[in-house]
Write a protein that holds these residues in place. Structure first.
Motif, short mmCIF file in Angstrom:
data_model
loop_
_atom_site.label_atom_id
_atom_site.label_comp_id
_atom_site.label_asym_id
_atom_site.label_seq_id
_atom_site.Cartn_x
_atom_site.Cartn_y
_atom_site.Cartn_z
N LEU A 21 0.70 -1.33 0.13
CA LEU A 21 0.12 -0.10 -0.08
C LEU A 21 0.76 1.33 -0.08
N GLN A 22 0.25 2.52 -0.64
CA GLN A 22 0.88 3.77 -0.32
C GLN A 22 0.28 4.16 0.96
N GLY A 23 1.31 5.18 1.28
CA GLY A 23 0.67 5.95 2.70
C GLY A 23 -0.74 6.18 3.00
N SER A 42 3.12 -0.06 12.11
CA SER A 42 4.40 -0.52 12.25
C SER A 42 5.28 0.36 11.68
N GLU A 43 6.40 0.66 12.47
CA GLU A 43 7.65 1.31 12.02
C GLU A 43 8.25 0.89 10.92
N VAL A 44 8.09 -0.48 10.49
CA VAL A 44 8.88 -0.87 9.43
C VAL A 44 8.06 -0.55 8.29
N LEU A 45 6.71 -0.56 8.15
CA LEU A 45 6.23 -0.36 7.13
C LEU A 45 6.22 1.32 6.71
N TRP A 46 6.28 1.88 7.71
CA TRP A 46 6.38 3.55 7.39
C TRP A 46 7.87 3.81 7.01
N GLN A 47 8.91 3.37 7.49
CA GLN A 47 10.29 3.03 7.00
C GLN A 47 10.42 2.77 5.56
N GLN A 48 9.59 1.63 5.20
CA GLN A 48 9.69 1.46 3.87
C GLN A 48 9.32 2.40 2.73
N LEU A 49 8.06 2.93 3.25
CA LEU A 49 7.28 4.03 2.56
C LEU A 49 8.26 5.46 2.42
N THR A 50 9.06 5.82 3.44
CA THR A 50 10.03 6.66 3.63
C THR A 50 11.15 6.67 2.59
N ARG A 51 11.55 5.42 2.57
CA ARG A 51 12.66 4.84 1.65
C ARG A 51 12.46 5.26 0.24
N GLN A 54 12.28 9.28 -0.61
CA GLN A 54 13.36 9.84 -0.52
C GLN A 54 14.07 10.54 -2.06
N PRO A 55 14.05 9.42 -2.85
CA PRO A 55 14.82 9.81 -4.05
C PRO A 55 14.04 10.90 -4.67
N GLU A 56 12.82 10.96 -4.77
CA GLU A 56 11.88 11.92 -5.34
C GLU A 56 12.13 13.17 -4.47
N GLN A 57 12.09 13.22 -3.40
CA GLN A 57 12.40 14.54 -2.66
C GLN A 57 13.65 14.90 -2.71
N LEU A 58 14.88 14.33 -2.97
CA LEU A 58 16.09 14.81 -3.33
C LEU A 58 16.17 15.54 -4.61
N LEU A 59 15.44 14.73 -5.67
CA LEU A 59 15.40 15.15 -6.76
C LEU A 59 14.72 16.75 -6.79
N ARG A 60 13.76 16.68 -6.16
CA ARG A 60 12.90 18.27 -6.14
C ARG A 60 13.70 19.15 -5.45
N GLU A 61 14.69 18.93 -4.26
CA GLU A 61 15.48 19.76 -3.75
C GLU A 61 16.61 20.28 -4.72
N ASP A 62 17.20 19.36 -5.66
CA ASP A 62 18.18 19.89 -6.59
C ASP A 62 17.41 20.65 -7.56
N ILE A 63 16.09 20.49 -7.93
CA ILE A 63 15.51 21.41 -8.87
C ILE A 63 15.24 22.78 -8.36
N LEU A 64 14.90 22.83 -7.03
CA LEU A 64 14.57 24.18 -6.37
C LEU A 64 15.93 24.76 -6.11
N GLU A 65 16.96 24.31 -5.97
CA GLU A 65 18.31 25.07 -5.87
C GLU A 65 18.94 25.39 -7.10
N GLY A 66 18.41 24.66 -7.99
CA GLY A 66 19.08 25.15 -9.23
C GLY A 66 20.36 24.51 -9.59
N ASP A 67 20.53 23.34 -8.99
CA ASP A 67 22.08 22.61 -9.17
C ASP A 67 21.92 21.83 -10.22
#
Length: 67
Positions: A21-23, A42-51, A54-67
């Protein structure tokens, strides 16, 4: 783990199903009954969703910063 009253499934089976499932859907499942809430929290389920996010969030930060 918990009483499977609402579904007839044991906690291990619910956990396995919940891994697909999605969040937002996992949050909705946590509202069904106490047994489902216990498994869905379960913390394990939510950690899996967080992982998964993360790549999508990092990509967004790079776009916003102009890197």
């Amino acid at each position: 783990m918990t009483d499977p009253a609402a579904s007839g499934l044991d906690a291990a089976s619910l956990f396995r199903l919940f891994t697909y499932l999605q969040g937002q859907d996992l949050g909705r499942c946590s509202c069904v009954c106490r047994a489902w809430r216990c498994v869905a929290a379960s913390e394990v389920l939510w950690q899996q969703l967080t992982r998964q996010l993360q790549p999508e969030q990092l990509l967004r930060e790079d776009i916003l910063e102009g890197d």
